[in-house]
Design a protein around this motif. Structure first.
Motif, PDB file in Angstrom:
ATOM      1  N   HIS A  67     -11.442 -25.251   7.086  1.00  0.00           N
ATOM      2  CA  HIS A  67     -10.743 -26.079   6.103  1.00  0.00           C
ATOM      3  C   HIS A  67     -10.962 -25.597   4.670  1.00  0.00           C
ATOM      4  O   HIS A  67     -11.675 -24.627   4.406  1.00  0.00           O
ATOM      5  CB  HIS A  67     -11.222 -27.530   6.240  1.00  0.00           C
ATOM      6  N   TYR A  80      -7.298 -30.331  10.777  1.00  0.00           N
ATOM      7  CA  TYR A  80      -6.643 -29.675  11.918  1.00  0.00           C
ATOM      8  C   TYR A  80      -6.388 -30.605  13.094  1.00  0.00           C
ATOM      9  O   TYR A  80      -6.071 -30.125  14.194  1.00  0.00           O
ATOM     10  CB  TYR A  80      -7.497 -28.487  12.375  1.00  0.00           C
ATOM     11  N   SER A 114      -8.672 -18.888  11.630  1.00  0.00           N
ATOM     12  CA  SER A 114      -7.577 -19.432  10.832  1.00  0.00           C
ATOM     13  C   SER A 114      -8.193 -20.242   9.712  1.00  0.00           C
ATOM     14  O   SER A 114      -8.869 -21.242   9.956  1.00  0.00           O
ATOM     15  CB  SER A 114      -6.666 -20.318  11.686  1.00  0.00           C
ATOM     16  N   GLU A 125      -7.727 -22.156   5.876  1.00  0.00           N
ATOM     17  CA  GLU A 125      -6.847 -22.714   4.849  1.00  0.00           C
ATOM     18  C   GLU A 125      -7.615 -22.781   3.534  1.00  0.00           C
ATOM     19  O   GLU A 125      -8.750 -23.245   3.505  1.00  0.00           O
ATOM     20  CB  GLU A 125      -6.375 -24.101   5.305  1.00  0.00           C
ATOM     21  N   SER A 126      -7.026 -22.263   2.457  1.00  0.00           N
ATOM     22  CA  SER A 126      -7.616 -22.325   1.117  1.00  0.00           C
ATOM     23  C   SER A 126      -8.999 -21.673   1.109  1.00  0.00           C
ATOM     24  O   SER A 126      -9.120 -20.472   1.343  1.00  0.00           O
ATOM     25  CB  SER A 126      -7.652 -23.786   0.645  1.00  0.00           C
ATOM     26  N   ASN A 149      -4.187 -18.915   5.363  1.00  0.00           N
ATOM     27  CA  ASN A 149      -3.261 -20.023   5.127  1.00  0.00           C
ATOM     28  C   ASN A 149      -3.464 -20.553   3.705  1.00  0.00           C
ATOM     29  O   ASN A 149      -4.482 -21.166   3.411  1.00  0.00           O
ATOM     30  CB  ASN A 149      -3.535 -21.097   6.191  1.00  0.00           C
ATOM     31  N   THR A 150      -2.507 -20.292   2.817  1.00  0.00           N
ATOM     32  CA  THR A 150      -2.622 -20.638   1.386  1.00  0.00           C
ATOM     33  C   THR A 150      -4.041 -20.334   0.905  1.00  0.00           C
ATOM     34  O   THR A 150      -4.727 -21.173   0.332  1.00  0.00           O
ATOM     35  CB  THR A 150      -2.257 -22.116   1.101  1.00  0.00           C
ATOM     36  N   ASP A 207       3.142 -24.692  -2.743  1.00  0.00           N
ATOM     37  CA  ASP A 207       1.679 -24.652  -2.786  1.00  0.00           C
ATOM     38  C   ASP A 207       1.200 -24.870  -4.219  1.00  0.00           C
ATOM     39  O   ASP A 207       1.656 -24.185  -5.137  1.00  0.00           O
ATOM     40  CB  ASP A 207       1.167 -23.305  -2.270  1.00  0.00           C
ATOM     41  N   HIS A 224      -0.329 -27.591   0.292  1.00  0.00           N
ATOM     42  CA  HIS A 224      -1.554 -26.844   0.595  1.00  0.00           C
ATOM     43  C   HIS A 224      -2.088 -27.092   2.014  1.00  0.00           C
ATOM     44  O   HIS A 224      -3.069 -26.484   2.410  1.00  0.00           O
ATOM     45  CB  HIS A 224      -2.614 -27.245  -0.439  1.00  0.00           C
ATOM     46  N   TRP A 225      -1.407 -27.989   2.738  1.00  0.00           N
ATOM     47  CA  TRP A 225      -1.825 -28.326   4.113  1.00  0.00           C
ATOM     48  C   TRP A 225      -0.644 -28.176   5.073  1.00  0.00           C
ATOM     49  O   TRP A 225      -0.274 -29.133   5.751  1.00  0.00           O
ATOM     50  CB  TRP A 225      -2.335 -29.773   4.161  1.00  0.00           C
ATOM     51  N   GLN A 279      -0.363 -26.985   7.931  1.00  0.00           N
ATOM     52  CA  GLN A 279      -0.718 -27.266   9.317  1.00  0.00           C
ATOM     53  C   GLN A 279      -0.626 -28.764   9.628  1.00  0.00           C
ATOM     54  O   GLN A 279      -0.453 -29.157  10.785  1.00  0.00           O
ATOM     55  CB  GLN A 279      -2.114 -26.726   9.649  1.00  0.00           C
TER      56      GLN A 279
END
Length: 289
Positions: free
Chosen positions: A47, A56, A111, A113-114, A137-138, A240, A268-269, A271
């Protein structure tokens, strides 16, 4: 007001065979959500800053048939250990290495994100023996935009000092293209984390990367991106808040074996915001379809 139907973490997970637990990864007590079984390849879902594994919850069901899937809480986040020193990328990498060792996993799919993408890129660059495929992911860590950093710091620290409904909601709305995606259940899930007695100190520690000097020495360099050998999916969105699609194009141009995907009308999310589209793109890449 949105006409969006009510959703909750439980509505996201109600038909998912999953477990929540804690593992002792070296010095770090690490909380996780797990689905799938250990005969499948391991996938770690990581995350963003001040986030948690619930980022997630909408992706676990789709990935369970294919992967031994773990969404974890980073140290200084969620319900994992909360070191009192400023947290830099090396500390998160240390946690991840210990998690893999604890699970008896040599190589995993990642995977992120940020912040999770930032950590993933660094692992892929410096520990290629532990990486199969990666999704960025972003991702953070390639830009140091003072306005974005200040906004993130201000919203996060305000919610840490006063975890009221309104402040926690404001922090979550920063993530979304459509603020209506921030449900009462999601607010309460994060508010409970922010209400922990050690959260203010933890937030100060994990906000270290919003300090320009600390951030600069942790950034993902062009040379590091160019050194990544694992197949990589650079996933970005049209809305984003952390940076433009042109940054995703630049990142993808530097990673030798990369694919670029851009999702519309997400922040930004992605997913969480457009789960079906994300899961399709994500699984097609991870499974080499």
């Amino acid at each position: 007001m949105s006409n969006r139907p009510y959703t909750s973490v439980w509505s996201d997970l109600r038909e998912v065979e999953f477990s929540q637990g804690f593992l002792q990864a070296g010095p770090y007590r690490t909380r996780y959500l797990h689905t799938g079984d250990e005969t499948k390849p391991t996938l770690l879902m990581l995350h963003g800053i001040t986030g948690h594994a619930e980022a997630y919850v909408r992706n676990l069901a789709a990935h369970a048939p294919h992967f031994n899937t773990y969404a974890i809480d980073f140290i200084g986040h969620g319900y994992s250990s909360k070191p009192t020193h400023p947290l830099e990328i090396e500390h998160y990498i240390d946690q991840i290495q210990h998690v893999l060792d604890h699970l008896g996993v040599e190589k995993a799919y990642f995977s992120g994100e940020s912040l999770g993408g930032w950590v993933t890129a660094k692992i892929a660059a410096h520990h290629p023996d532990r990486v199969e495929r990666i999704v960025l992911n972003t991702m953070g860590g390639t830009m140091a935009n003072p306005q974005v950093m200040e906004r993130l710091y201000t919203l996060s620290m305000a919610a840490a000092k006063d975890p009221s409904w309104e402040r926690v909601r404001a922090r979550l709305e920063w993530l979304m293209a459509d603020p209506a995606m921030v449900t009462d259940d999601l607010i309460r899930t994060r508010q409970a984390i922010f209400e922990q007695p050690d959260w203010l100190a933890a937030c100060e520690a994990n906000m270290a990367l919003q300090n320009l000097e600390i951030r600069r020495r942790n950034m993902v360099t062009d040379e590091e991106l160019a050194s990544i050998q694992a197949p990589a999916l650079v996933l970005w969105t049209t809305k984003d808040p952390s940076g433009p699609v042109t940054e995703a194009e630049r990142i993808a141009s530097l990673i030798p074996n990369s694919t670029l995907a851009v999702m519309d009308n997400c922040g930004h999310w992605p997913q969480y915001e457009d789960t079906d589209t994300f899961n399709r793109i994500h699984l097609d890449f991870l499974l080499g379809r």
